[in-house]
Design a protein around this motif. Structure first.
Motif, PDB file in Angstrom:
ATOM      1  N   TYR A 166      -5.258  83.186  19.075  1.00  0.00           N
ATOM      2  CA  TYR A 166      -5.364  84.052  17.899  1.00  0.00           C
ATOM      3  C   TYR A 166      -5.985  85.404  18.235  1.00  0.00           C
ATOM      4  O   TYR A 166      -5.528  86.434  17.725  1.00  0.00           O
ATOM      5  CB  TYR A 166      -6.154  83.357  16.797  1.00  0.00           C
ATOM      6  N   LYS A 216       6.011  86.078  13.058  1.00  0.00           N
ATOM      7  CA  LYS A 216       4.766  85.590  12.486  1.00  0.00           C
ATOM      8  C   LYS A 216       4.641  84.084  12.649  1.00  0.00           C
ATOM      9  O   LYS A 216       3.739  83.457  12.116  1.00  0.00           O
ATOM     10  CB  LYS A 216       4.675  85.973  11.010  1.00  0.00           C
ATOM     11  N   TYR A 234      -5.823  86.825  21.046  1.00  0.00           N
ATOM     12  CA  TYR A 234      -4.862  87.526  21.893  1.00  0.00           C
ATOM     13  C   TYR A 234      -3.501  87.678  21.208  1.00  0.00           C
ATOM     14  O   TYR A 234      -2.463  87.760  21.853  1.00  0.00           O
ATOM     15  CB  TYR A 234      -4.722  86.824  23.245  1.00  0.00           C
ATOM     16  N   SER A 235      -3.529  87.704  19.868  1.00  0.00           N
ATOM     17  CA  SER A 235      -2.395  88.146  19.035  1.00  0.00           C
ATOM     18  C   SER A 235      -1.225  87.174  18.904  1.00  0.00           C
ATOM     19  O   SER A 235      -0.097  87.597  18.618  1.00  0.00           O
ATOM     20  CB  SER A 235      -1.877  89.516  19.524  1.00  0.00           C
ATOM     21  N   TRP A 236      -1.492  85.882  19.045  1.00  0.00           N
ATOM     22  CA  TRP A 236      -0.447  84.902  18.774  1.00  0.00           C
ATOM     23  C   TRP A 236      -0.417  84.574  17.287  1.00  0.00           C
ATOM     24  O   TRP A 236      -1.429  84.676  16.600  1.00  0.00           O
ATOM     25  CB  TRP A 236      -0.686  83.624  19.589  1.00  0.00           C
ATOM     26  N   PRO A 237       0.738  84.148  16.782  1.00  0.00           N
ATOM     27  CA  PRO A 237       0.827  83.766  15.363  1.00  0.00           C
ATOM     28  C   PRO A 237       0.165  82.419  15.116  1.00  0.00           C
ATOM     29  O   PRO A 237      -0.241  81.727  16.061  1.00  0.00           O
ATOM     30  CB  PRO A 237       2.339  83.692  15.125  1.00  0.00           C
ATOM     31  N   ASP A 238       0.073  82.039  13.860  1.00  0.00           N
ATOM     32  CA  ASP A 238      -0.551  80.777  13.479  1.00  0.00           C
ATOM     33  C   ASP A 238       0.188  79.610  14.129  1.00  0.00           C
ATOM     34  O   ASP A 238       1.422  79.537  14.088  1.00  0.00           O
ATOM     35  CB  ASP A 238      -0.514  80.618  11.957  1.00  0.00           C
ATOM     36  N   ALA A 263      -5.507  92.737  11.311  1.00  0.00           N
ATOM     37  CA  ALA A 263      -5.427  91.750  12.392  1.00  0.00           C
ATOM     38  C   ALA A 263      -4.973  90.407  11.847  1.00  0.00           C
ATOM     39  O   ALA A 263      -4.199  89.686  12.490  1.00  0.00           O
ATOM     40  CB  ALA A 263      -6.783  91.616  13.082  1.00  0.00           C
ATOM     41  N   THR A 298      -0.654  91.147  23.880  1.00  0.00           N
ATOM     42  CA  THR A 298      -2.045  91.427  23.513  1.00  0.00           C
ATOM     43  C   THR A 298      -2.452  92.882  23.685  1.00  0.00           C
ATOM     44  O   THR A 298      -3.582  93.243  23.348  1.00  0.00           O
ATOM     45  CB  THR A 298      -2.991  90.548  24.358  1.00  0.00           C
ATOM     46  N   GLN A 341      -1.229  90.853  10.537  1.00  0.00           N
ATOM     47  CA  GLN A 341      -0.276  91.060  11.631  1.00  0.00           C
ATOM     48  C   GLN A 341      -0.820  90.439  12.921  1.00  0.00           C
ATOM     49  O   GLN A 341      -0.516  89.302  13.251  1.00  0.00           O
ATOM     50  CB  GLN A 341      -0.005  92.550  11.807  1.00  0.00           C
ATOM     51  N   SER A 342      -1.670  91.193  13.622  1.00  0.00           N
ATOM     52  CA  SER A 342      -2.291  90.679  14.841  1.00  0.00           C
ATOM     53  C   SER A 342      -3.383  91.646  15.278  1.00  0.00           C
ATOM     54  O   SER A 342      -3.378  92.818  14.878  1.00  0.00           O
ATOM     55  CB  SER A 342      -1.254  90.546  15.961  1.00  0.00           C
ATOM     56  N   ARG A 389      -6.710  80.304  11.355  1.00  0.00           N
ATOM     57  CA  ARG A 389      -6.556  81.593  12.022  1.00  0.00           C
ATOM     58  C   ARG A 389      -7.273  82.723  11.289  1.00  0.00           C
ATOM     59  O   ARG A 389      -8.015  83.510  11.890  1.00  0.00           O
ATOM     60  CB  ARG A 389      -5.065  81.919  12.180  1.00  0.00           C
TER      61      ARG A 389
END
Length: 264
Positions: free
Chosen positions: A120, A173, A122-126, A51, A246, A54-55, A31
């Protein structure tokens, strides 16, 4: 055997194939490395590091940039998947799946690669733990849902939306483990896996690869570039982009840096 049991078995077959594809070299996306590389032409170092920590949403990165990066990733994976070649061998633990052609696993591997990249950006966690670790149940469930969305399974979209809402609400997270493995999302995962099993695995094992669903036939014929992989990737992109997770102001502080400018 009842119809429900048969669907469950086919769903289990599909998850075995998915797990096999996830173990192929190069399928897992780091990621931090991906975000750093994908955003370096568009964002400040401060944005990139935020980013990663966090995201992209929390870093206040604009949807225009997110879309551009997502499109570039889809283009790259689409070009790569057209160069599918047979593997020299399958890891020892996958010998039980010897009836699954290597190019089918590679194709699904590329689906997993683009799923991770889109998640990733679009702000999803690992999704994965350390490289080399076994895929855990929550990650397996999430990947089933992503692939389901790519195949146009409506209930998969509902599942992804519910998980995204949990991630957003908890400022998480990591994936909501319990919900994906034994909670409210798990029944959806089982249904999606069963559907994918019926659509892919049953035909793959029972009638031969040549008569499998169109996407599989396309893999073997080499004509999948625009007719299968691209629209499926776009379908997942469209759904992820529609989620609150997102949005550029999601989890952002009062003051954010957007495109190099301080915005209050």
């Amino acid at each position: 055997m009842t119809e429900t049991q048969e669907v469950d078995n086919l769903g289990s077959n599909f998850t075995q194939i998915l797990d096999a594809a996830a173990k192929l070299p190069g399928v897992r996306i780091n990621r931090a490395t991906y975000l750093r590389t994908a955003l370096k032409r568009h964002c400040t170092q401060e944005q990139i590091e935020r980013a990663i920590a966090q995201s992209p949403a929390a870093a206040g990165i604009s949807l225009k940039i997110i879309t551009e990066v997502a499109n570039s990733s889809i283009k790259y994976e689409t070009s790569k998947v057209t160069g599918l070649s047979a593997l020299s061998g399958i890891p020892g633990g996958l010998l039980m799946l010897g009836t699954v052609p290597a190019d089918i696993l590679q194709y699904l591997g590329h689906m997993l690669r683009i799923s991770q990249k889109l998640a990733y950006i679009y702000s999803w966690p690992d999704l994965f733990a350390e490289e080399g670790d076994e895929i855990d149940e929550a990650t397996e469930s999430m990947l089933v849902l992503f692939v389901g969305v790519m195949f146009g399974v409506q209930i998969a979209q509902s599942g992804v939306s519910k998980v995204a809402a949990m991630v957003a609400a908890n400022v998480a997270k990591k994936l909501p483990q319990k919900a994906l493995t034994q909670g409210v999302i798990y029944p959806i995962v089982k249904k999606v896996a069963g559907y994918l099993g019926v659509s892919m695995t049953k035909k793959l094992f029972a009638t031969g690869v040549a008569k499998a669903i169109p996407v599989v036939g396309a893999v073997l014929s080499g004509g999948l570039t625009l007719s299968t992989f691209l629209p499926m990737s776009k379908r997942l992109q469209k759904h992820l982009a529609s989620l609150e997770l997102t949005k550029p102001d999601h989890r952002a502080n009062e003051t954010d840096v957007i495109n190099g400018e301080v915005v209050r």
